[in-house]
Design an enzyme around this catalytic site. Structure first.
Site, PDB file in Angstrom:
ATOM      1  N   TYR A 286       2.850  13.801  14.790  1.00  0.00           N
ATOM      2  CA  TYR A 286       1.617  13.762  13.998  1.00  0.00           C
ATOM      3  C   TYR A 286       0.961  15.133  14.034  1.00  0.00           C
ATOM      4  CZ  TYR A 286       1.814   8.599  14.268  1.00  0.00           C
ATOM      5  OH  TYR A 286       2.183   7.286  14.174  1.00  0.00           O
TER       6      TYR A 286
ATOM      7  N   GLY B 292      -4.915   0.494   2.349  1.00  0.00           N
ATOM      8  CA  GLY B 292      -6.137   0.509   1.552  1.00  0.00           C
ATOM      9  C   GLY B 292      -6.201  -0.542   0.464  1.00  0.00           C
TER      10      GLY B 292
ATOM     11  N   SER C 181      -8.842  -3.145   1.093  1.00  0.00           N
ATOM     12  CA  SER C 181     -10.168  -2.633   1.473  1.00  0.00           C
ATOM     13  C   SER C 181     -11.265  -3.057   0.498  1.00  0.00           C
ATOM     14  CB  SER C 181     -10.139  -1.100   1.550  1.00  0.00           C
ATOM     15  OG  SER C 181      -9.953  -0.539   0.242  1.00  0.00           O
TER      16      SER C 181
END
Length: 326
Positions: free
Chosen positions: A64, A215, A218
């Protein structure tokens, strides 16, 4: 904003340690998939406030931000190592902002872990796991190498990520697996047929990420997505698929309004309700997000509400695949 929410602790698998029922995903605090990193001071403050709030499970990966994420976590836990349970994924090769494949050779794993320990500023990683498996190296060699690292004291527990039920059983026969990290949400329920039952049968804890399905759940996503949105790579978020999928999300939005919650909170709450051995892993990079995500852990569903969600979001109803459906 303050909250009185208390995060309960669960055993991570039948023989694992006590960890918070809510985990903190740290990936988005670093530049990944072409995105810019967030404000480092705010990210560190978010991790520290999470620890203060009883969230001790911190999830990172050595790839990452090319190590940036581990350095960040290391800064945040300095002086309070015992407050944190550190989960690290390894094996991913990133170059030029693109995922290029895996390196799961035993010699590479032994190289990766020493770099991780230095970046994190610790002597032992609590949970260490290949980010996925690709058959380039025999599973026995990958798992066996982590087992050796456990014997050496560099790792406490073995984890696995994004694998099949057969691979999970095989890995567990080489060395006891403590936790399975896998994508799971109302919109991604394909693991319910084989993988989740296998984990439960073997007494393996489940760390569930992507609770809002990138998402989609969401309640804030609109079609079409901006041209630079990473979700555009996946059929689920393209054209008519996205339009139809967002229509499904209206039910979640309506229920959230009735319960005085947000769709994101309900998405997290649904994952949380799937079992005492399942931990929602939620990505946050701002302190302002902590209270709402912690409050999601206190949401309860009536049998009717749960039936509505399970029926409306039955496995396979979402159109188009994502990277979770390889």
């Amino acid at each position: 904003m303050t909250t009185t929410t208390t995060i309960t602790k669960i055993g991570l698998g039948k023989n694992g340690p006590l960890v918070s029922k809510l985990g903190l995903g740290c990936m988005r605090m670093s530049p990944v998939w072409g995105s810019k990193g967030n404000d480092e001071n705010e990210s560190i403050a978010t991790i520290q406030q999470a620890l203060d709030s009883g969230i001790n499970f911190l999830n990172t990966g050595d790839f990452y931000g090319h190590g940036h994420n581990e350095l960040l976590v290391g800064k945040a836990i300095k002086g309070r190592r015992d407050d944190a349970f550190i989960s690290v994924k390894f094996g991913g090769i990133i170059y030029g902002g693109q995922f290029r494949g895996l390196d799961l050779r035993p010699i590479a794993i032994k190289n990766f872990i020493d770099y991780s320990l230095v970046r994190l500023g610790i002597d032992t990683i609590d949970l260490y796991q290949p980010c996925r498996l690709d058959n380039s190296v025999p599973l026995e060699d990958v798992i066996g190498t982590v087992a050796d690292l456990i014997k050496e004291g560099k790792v406490r527990y073995l984890g696995v990520s994004e694998i099949t039920a057969d691979q999970l059983r095989k890995a567990n026969s080489v060395h006891p697996v403590t936790a399975l990290e896998i994508g799971y949400s109302l919109a991604d329920r394909q693991i319910e047929s084989e993988l989740l039952p296998a984990a439960e049968e073997l007494g393996i804890g489940v760390v569930a990420f992507a609770n809002t399905a990138e998402g989609l759940l969401s309640g804030e996503m609109k079609a079409p997505l901006p041209a630079n949105a990473y979700q555009n790579h996946f059929p689920r978020f393209q054209g008519e698929n996205l339009v139809k999928n967002l229509e499904k999300v209206e039910v979640l939005k309506t229920m959230a309004k009735a319960k005085g919650s947000t769709p994101t909170q309900l998405a997290i709450a649904w994952v949380n309700a799937q079992g005492d051995h399942i931990m929602p892993l939620v990505s946050m990079s701002r302190r302002s997000r902590l209270p709402e995500n912690m409050q999601a852990m206190e949401i309860r569903f009536t049998p009717e509400e749960m039936n509505t969600l399970n029926t409306h979001f039955a496995p396979g109803v979402m159109r188009g695949g994502t990277y979770l459906q390889r």
